[in-house]
Design a protein around this motif. Structure first.
Motif, PDB file in Angstrom:
ATOM      1  N   ASN A  21      72.509  12.853 -48.355  1.00 35.12           N
ATOM      2  CA  ASN A  21      71.175  12.272 -48.566  1.00 35.12           C
ATOM      3  C   ASN A  21      71.191  10.765 -48.322  1.00 35.12           C
ATOM      4  OD1 ASN A  21      70.124  14.766 -49.216  1.00 35.12           O
ATOM      5  ND2 ASN A  21      70.389  14.478 -51.445  1.00 35.12           N
ATOM      6  N   ALA A  22      72.293  10.104 -48.774  1.00 33.87           N
ATOM      7  CA  ALA A  22      72.409   8.661 -48.560  1.00 33.87           C
ATOM      8  C   ALA A  22      72.509   8.336 -47.075  1.00 33.87           C
ATOM      9  CB  ALA A  22      73.617   8.120 -49.320  1.00 33.87           C
ATOM     10  N   ASP A  23      73.237   9.169 -46.330  1.00 27.42           N
ATOM     11  CA  ASP A  23      73.376   8.941 -44.897  1.00 27.42           C
ATOM     12  C   ASP A  23      72.032   9.109 -44.186  1.00 27.42           C
ATOM     13  OD1 ASP A  23      75.070   8.532 -42.519  1.00 27.42           O
ATOM     14  OD2 ASP A  23      74.537  10.605 -42.048  1.00 27.42           O
ATOM     15  N   VAL A  24      71.277  10.135 -44.564  1.00 26.46           N
ATOM     16  CA  VAL A  24      69.952  10.351 -43.986  1.00 26.46           C
ATOM     17  C   VAL A  24      69.023   9.181 -44.310  1.00 26.46           C
ATOM     18  CG1 VAL A  24      67.898  11.817 -44.077  1.00 26.46           C
ATOM     19  CG2 VAL A  24      70.169  12.856 -43.988  1.00 26.46           C
ATOM     20  N   ARG A  25      69.150   8.676 -45.519  1.00 26.06           N
ATOM     21  CA  ARG A  25      68.294   7.552 -45.929  1.00 26.06           C
ATOM     22  C   ARG A  25      68.586   6.318 -45.077  1.00 26.06           C
ATOM     23  NH1 ARG A  25      68.274   4.583 -51.894  1.00 26.06           N
ATOM     24  NH2 ARG A  25      66.757   2.948 -51.334  1.00 26.06           N
ATOM     25  N   ILE A  26      69.869   6.057 -44.789  1.00 23.68           N
ATOM     26  CA  ILE A  26      70.225   4.900 -43.956  1.00 23.68           C
ATOM     27  C   ILE A  26      69.645   5.042 -42.547  1.00 23.68           C
ATOM     28  CG2 ILE A  26      72.152   3.726 -42.831  1.00 23.68           C
ATOM     29  CD1 ILE A  26      73.800   4.158 -45.306  1.00 23.68           C
TER      30      ILE A  26
END
Length: 360
Positions: free
Chosen positions: A102-107
């Motif tokens: 989820n953090a990677d998608v957010r970036i």
């Protein structure tokens, strides 16, 4: 001549028989019993009760981790003194796969939005310089650009927090466990490489260290219900420490539990007392201790040895008073307080009396 010899033999035989009989009679006769006596005396008597318990710090704090993971490094050892904010341990995070994704998608999403905002800002800047749009309209695009840039930084910080427990911003190291108060480090129950769980609303979390103020110690013990009614806050206690049996510590009673607890068929009440520390002896947390509590004191009262007292069929205490040489009569006594060795005599004896001694 022969007749005289026979008579002498008979006389010797009779004498030997009589002498042997007399010797055996004397030996079989019991010697007269001589009773020893004691006399009442004046002394100080303290009636005490004993509470068993232990020495503990008044304030003892468990330090928890804010994140779950593995202990990567311990900075200090048990017994060290720490101040609030000192580093205790570093936790290496084991990222959650879902949170990491989820953090990677957010970036990625933030970068796309930022690039779009940057392109749009450049285009609107040209229009603004050509006086085609107003300053108000241009500022709206500038705001969107700044918000998109801020979102990229927030997404990157979030990724770093998930991976390492720390962000680029100062003071955001959640994977560093720090002392929450000043004191002595009593225990570190974890080792490097051990897995720990964060403290949150649903669980207490793993204890990383225990800190206590060793300059403020108390005695925690229990007394029987038969004695608790005689206790009052402010009473002086004398503590005997199991590990320091030649040294005693003074304490002052400051708490008596309003509720008793049944233990092995007896009701026990918890008490707490503030310990007066000594500079020549260090008290460790957890020492077992016995507290002598003086319930009543009388000075220079008439007393006798409690072991010399007998009880009749009505359970009345008495001694055998000497009225003549080796002649005794029963004397009923009225007694007062006792310390287990000496007992106060309220009536029945005087300092001039002598009574049969029963104890050694």
């Amino acid at each position: 001549m022969k007749r005289i010899l026979i008579i002498l033999i008979i006389i010797v035989a009779i004498a030997s028989f009589v002498g042997t009989g007399y010797y055996l009679y004397q030996k079989s006769e019991e010697p007269p019993v001589i009773y020893e006596t004691n006399a009442p005396f004046k002394t100080d008597i303290e009636r005490k009760t004993v509470a068993t318990g232990s020495i503990v710090p008044r304030k003892e704090i468990d330090v928890k981790s804010q994140v779950s993971g593995v202990i990567e490094k311990l900075f200090i050892e048990a017994g060290n003194h720490v101040k609030a904010g000192d580093k205790i341990a570093k936790v290496k995070l084991i990222p959650n796969v879902v949170a990491l994704n989820n953090a990677d998608v957010r970036i990625k999403t933030a970068i796309i939005n930022f690039k779009n905002a940057e392109v749009e800002l450049d285009r609107q800047r040209e229009l603004f310089e050509q006086k085609v749009i107003s300053e108000f309209d241009y500022n709206q695009f500038l705001l969107n650009y700044n918000l998109a840039k801020q979102e990229v930084e927030a997404a990157e910080n979030n990724m770093q927090l998930i991976k390492e427990g720390a962000s680029k911003q100062e003071g955001m190291s959640s994977n560093i466990v720090r002392a929450t108060s000043s004191g002595m480090l009593l225990d570190i129950p974890v080792k490097e490489g051990a897995f720990v769980i964060e403290s949150n609303t649903f669980n207490d979390g793993t204890t990383i260290a225990t800190i206590a103020n060793m300059t403020d110690m108390i005695f925690e013990g229990k007394v029987d219900e038969a004695e608790v009614g005689k206790l009052k806050e402010g009473m002086d206690l004398s503590l005997t420490i199991g590990a320091l049996d030649t040294v005693s510590f003074n304490a002052k009673l400051e708490y008596i539990s309003p509720k008793g607890v049944e233990e092995q068929g007896a009701i026990q009440f918890e008490i707490k007392a503030a310990v007066s520390l000594r500079s020549d002896n260090f008290l460790r947390a957890g020492y077992s201790a016995n507290a002598d509590i003086v319930l009543e004191t009388k000075q220079q009262v008439l007393a006798i040895k409690e072991s010399d007292i007998q009880f009749d069929e009505d359970e009345k205490p008495y001694v055998e008073l000497m009225v003549a040489e080796q002649e005794f009569e029963k004397r009923i006594l009225k007694t007062g307080i006792s310390d287990g060795i000496n007992i106060e005599i309220l009536d029945g004896l005087s300092t001039d009396d002598k009574y049969k001694r029963l104890s050694d």
